[in-house]
Design an enzyme around this catalytic site. Sequence first.
Site, PDB file in Angstrom:
ATOM      1  N   ARG A  91       0.805  -1.198  -0.288  1.00 31.92           N
ATOM      2  CA  ARG A  91       0.248   0.025   0.116  1.00 31.92           C
ATOM      3  C   ARG A  91       0.917   1.217   0.033  1.00 31.92           C
ATOM      4  O   ARG A  91       2.018   1.214   0.658  1.00 31.92           O
ATOM      5  CB  ARG A  91      -0.977   0.201   1.236  1.00 31.92           C
ATOM      6  CG  ARG A  91      -1.597  -1.253   1.512  1.00 31.92           C
ATOM      7  CD  ARG A  91      -3.196  -0.862   1.796  1.00 31.92           C
ATOM      8  NE  ARG A  91      -3.899  -0.536   0.436  1.00 31.92           N
ATOM      9  CZ  ARG A  91      -4.120  -1.273  -0.308  1.00 31.92           C
ATOM     10  NH1 ARG A  91      -4.146  -2.347  -0.234  1.00 31.92           N
ATOM     11  NH2 ARG A  91      -4.739  -0.592  -1.632  1.00 31.92           N
ATOM     12  N   ILE A  92       0.426   2.287  -0.678  1.00 39.04           N
ATOM     13  CA  ILE A  92       1.100   3.505  -0.738  1.00 39.04           C
ATOM     14  C   ILE A  92       0.519   4.220   0.629  1.00 39.04           C
ATOM     15  O   ILE A  92      -0.579   4.506   0.719  1.00 39.04           O
ATOM     16  CB  ILE A  92       0.948   4.296  -2.068  1.00 39.04           C
ATOM     17  CG1 ILE A  92       1.505   3.457  -3.236  1.00 39.04           C
ATOM     18  CG2 ILE A  92       1.683   5.755  -1.793  1.00 39.04           C
ATOM     19  CD1 ILE A  92       1.186   4.403  -4.594  1.00 39.04           C
ATOM     20  N   HIS A 109      12.514  -3.770  -0.437  1.00 42.91           N
ATOM     21  CA  HIS A 109      12.043  -3.290  -1.704  1.00 42.91           C
ATOM     22  C   HIS A 109      12.830  -4.174  -2.725  1.00 42.91           C
ATOM     23  O   HIS A 109      14.260  -4.227  -2.393  1.00 42.91           O
ATOM     24  CB  HIS A 109      12.135  -1.953  -1.995  1.00 42.91           C
ATOM     25  CG  HIS A 109      11.808  -1.563  -3.470  1.00 42.91           C
ATOM     26  ND1 HIS A 109      10.504  -1.698  -3.902  1.00 42.91           N
ATOM     27  CD2 HIS A 109      12.304  -1.438  -4.588  1.00 42.91           C
ATOM     28  CE1 HIS A 109      10.194  -1.303  -5.002  1.00 42.91           C
ATOM     29  NE2 HIS A 109      11.388  -1.107  -5.653  1.00 42.91           N
ATOM     30  N   GLU A 174      16.913 -11.715  -0.122  1.00 48.27           N
ATOM     31  CA  GLU A 174      15.778 -10.790   0.998  1.00 48.27           C
ATOM     32  C   GLU A 174      15.939 -11.597   2.247  1.00 48.27           C
ATOM     33  O   GLU A 174      15.786 -10.761   3.283  1.00 48.27           O
ATOM     34  CB  GLU A 174      14.517 -10.581   0.289  1.00 48.27           C
ATOM     35  CG  GLU A 174      14.509  -9.667  -0.811  1.00 48.27           C
ATOM     36  CD  GLU A 174      13.093  -9.349  -1.463  1.00 48.27           C
ATOM     37  OE1 GLU A 174      12.139  -9.480  -0.515  1.00 48.27           O
ATOM     38  OE2 GLU A 174      12.716  -9.277  -2.712  1.00 48.27           O
TER      39      GLU A 174
HETATM   40  C1  GAR Z   1       9.105  -9.021  -1.615  1.00 49.11           C
HETATM   41  O1  GAR Z   1       9.885  -9.396  -2.849  1.00 49.11           O
HETATM   42  C2  GAR Z   1       9.447  -7.591  -1.174  1.00 49.11           C
HETATM   43  O2  GAR Z   1      10.637  -7.092  -1.516  1.00 49.11           O
HETATM   44  C3  GAR Z   1       8.196  -6.922  -2.132  1.00 49.11           C
HETATM   45  O3  GAR Z   1       7.205  -7.826  -2.196  1.00 49.11           O
HETATM   46  C4  GAR Z   1       7.643  -9.257  -1.798  1.00 49.11           C
HETATM   47  C5  GAR Z   1       6.918  -9.730  -0.794  1.00 49.11           C
HETATM   48  O4  GAR Z   1       7.090 -10.866  -0.693  1.00 49.11           O
HETATM   49  N1  GAR Z   1       7.870  -5.606  -1.726  1.00 49.11           N
HETATM   50  C6  GAR Z   1       7.749  -4.605  -2.469  1.00 49.11           C
HETATM   51  O5  GAR Z   1       7.901  -4.779  -3.695  1.00 49.11           O
HETATM   52  C7  GAR Z   1       7.584  -3.223  -1.724  1.00 49.11           C
HETATM   53  N2  GAR Z   1       7.466  -2.180  -2.601  1.00 49.11           N
HETATM   54  P1  GAR Z   1       6.830 -12.061   0.918  1.00 49.11           P
HETATM   55  O6  GAR Z   1       5.572 -11.469   1.231  1.00 49.11           O
HETATM   56  O7  GAR Z   1       7.112 -13.188   0.516  1.00 49.11           O
HETATM   57  O8  GAR Z   1       7.821 -11.445   1.879  1.00 49.11           O
END
Ligand code: GAR
Length: 213
Positions: A91-92, A109, A174
Amino acid sequence: MKSIVVLISGRGSNMTAIAQALRDERWSARIACVIADRPAAAGLDRASEYGAATEVVDFRAFDTRAAFEDALASAIDRHAPDLVVLAGFMRILGDGFVERYTDRMLNIHPSLLPAFPGLHTHRRALEAGVAVHGATVHLVGRELDMGPIVAQAALAVRPDDDEERLASRVLALEHRLYPMAVRWFVEGRLLLEGERVVLREPRPGETRCLWAG
Ligand code: GAR
């Protein structure tokens, strides 16, 4: 003991990585609550498996972003967290919400910021022909996917990487990067100097850049 609230929208694999590291490494911290913005977020079940309380503040139940953010802030503040962790929270966020948690809200990110804020980062990185790609943990600032950088993880883009393969290679990184950064926060070792984050008393081998090659 530090208290953490995690916000998710989907599968919650970063949240799980943090919960696992917290448990394995016995941080002086607890996940007080995992809050999702939609009831179908698969990560809610994973959070329960780790013994974390869960809540849903369904964005569809609110007419305006401000009303949603008020309800979300109330849900968060009931746990009086030291840290709010955005883990795939899609969400923004408005200025008021961001200011409320200034210097105590982290985001991950999937790009090497400031490159590729926003969506479809892996596709855009491939289209741009970058040789290096990765993920960033940062303190949340007013601009989307921006704010002081805590740590980054990078990898070399391979000739056979497509969007899916690149996403999965970055996600694996990540899962190392975010627990490391959250742990530093919990340990009180992140110092903000202007717009730059400094890691206090780095231990041997500790670095703000993970390089996977
Ligand atoms: C992750 O890759 C995270 O970096 C990205 O959403 C994914 C969530 O995965 N976040 C964004 O794009 C934020 N701008 P997860 O629910 O398995 O942690």
